[in-house]
Motif scaffolding. Structure first.
Motif, short mmCIF file in Angstrom:
data_model
loop_
_atom_site.label_atom_id
_atom_site.label_comp_id
_atom_site.label_asym_id
_atom_site.label_seq_id
_atom_site.Cartn_x
_atom_site.Cartn_y
_atom_site.Cartn_z
N VAL A 27 -10.79 13.15 -89.57
CA VAL A 27 -9.79 12.98 -90.76
C VAL A 27 -9.25 13.90 -91.37
O VAL A 27 -8.12 13.88 -91.89
N ILE A 28 -9.67 15.27 -91.28
CA ILE A 28 -9.13 16.50 -91.67
C ILE A 28 -7.89 16.72 -90.96
O ILE A 28 -6.96 16.97 -91.39
N GLN A 29 -8.02 16.44 -89.40
CA GLN A 29 -6.77 16.70 -88.61
C GLN A 29 -5.83 15.52 -88.93
O GLN A 29 -4.58 15.86 -88.83
N GLU A 30 -5.97 14.46 -89.27
CA GLU A 30 -5.14 13.32 -89.54
C GLU A 30 -4.16 13.71 -90.99
O GLU A 30 -3.09 13.44 -90.86
N ILE A 31 -4.87 14.20 -91.84
CA ILE A 31 -4.15 14.61 -93.06
C ILE A 31 -3.74 15.90 -92.86
O ILE A 31 -2.71 16.12 -93.79
N GLY A 32 -3.97 16.58 -92.12
CA GLY A 32 -3.10 17.83 -91.89
C GLY A 32 -3.73 19.01 -92.81
O GLY A 32 -2.98 19.86 -92.77
N ALA A 33 -4.99 18.99 -92.96
CA ALA A 33 -5.47 20.07 -94.00
C ALA A 33 -5.87 21.41 -92.74
O ALA A 33 -6.00 21.21 -91.74
N GLN A 34 -5.59 22.37 -93.48
CA GLN A 34 -5.75 23.65 -92.91
C GLN A 34 -6.76 24.37 -93.16
O GLN A 34 -7.38 24.10 -94.39
N VAL A 35 -7.40 25.35 -92.44
CA VAL A 35 -8.73 26.14 -92.95
C VAL A 35 -8.17 27.00 -94.25
O VAL A 35 -7.01 27.60 -94.71
N GLY A 36 -9.11 26.74 -95.25
CA GLY A 36 -9.07 27.15 -96.54
C GLY A 36 -8.65 26.19 -97.77
O GLY A 36 -8.56 26.54 -98.67
#
Length: 78
Positions: A46-55
């Motif tokens: 899900v994090i990959q799908e929404i495009g979130a980055q480290v931090g």
């Protein structure tokens, strides 16, 4: 062919990357630092799908039978 979205599934709660102003307000409300938030890995689908980055901090909105909506916050880590 339509690509399947995890966020379209009824069991996956709403995930969104928090804006800096909203994050500051939440951290102040709970009197904590960003690093004290629970973690979620950047490789989470899900994090990959929404495009979130480290931090980034992700706000997760879950439906609750007792509270209506409940908010959870996760810091994205490597």
């Amino acid at each position: 062919m339509r690509k399947f979205s995890l966020l379209d599934h009824q069991l996956i709660p709403k995930h969104e990357i928090m804006l800096e102003d909203e994050l500051k307000s939440v951290l102040k409300q709970y009197a904590i630092e960003k690093e004290q938030l629970p973690k979620i890995k950047v490789v989470d689908p899900v994090i990959q799908e929404i495009g979130a980055q480290v931090g980034d901090v992700v706000k997760i909105t879950r439906n609750s039978q007792t509270a209506g909506e409940a908010f959870y916050y996760r810091l994205v880590i490597a």
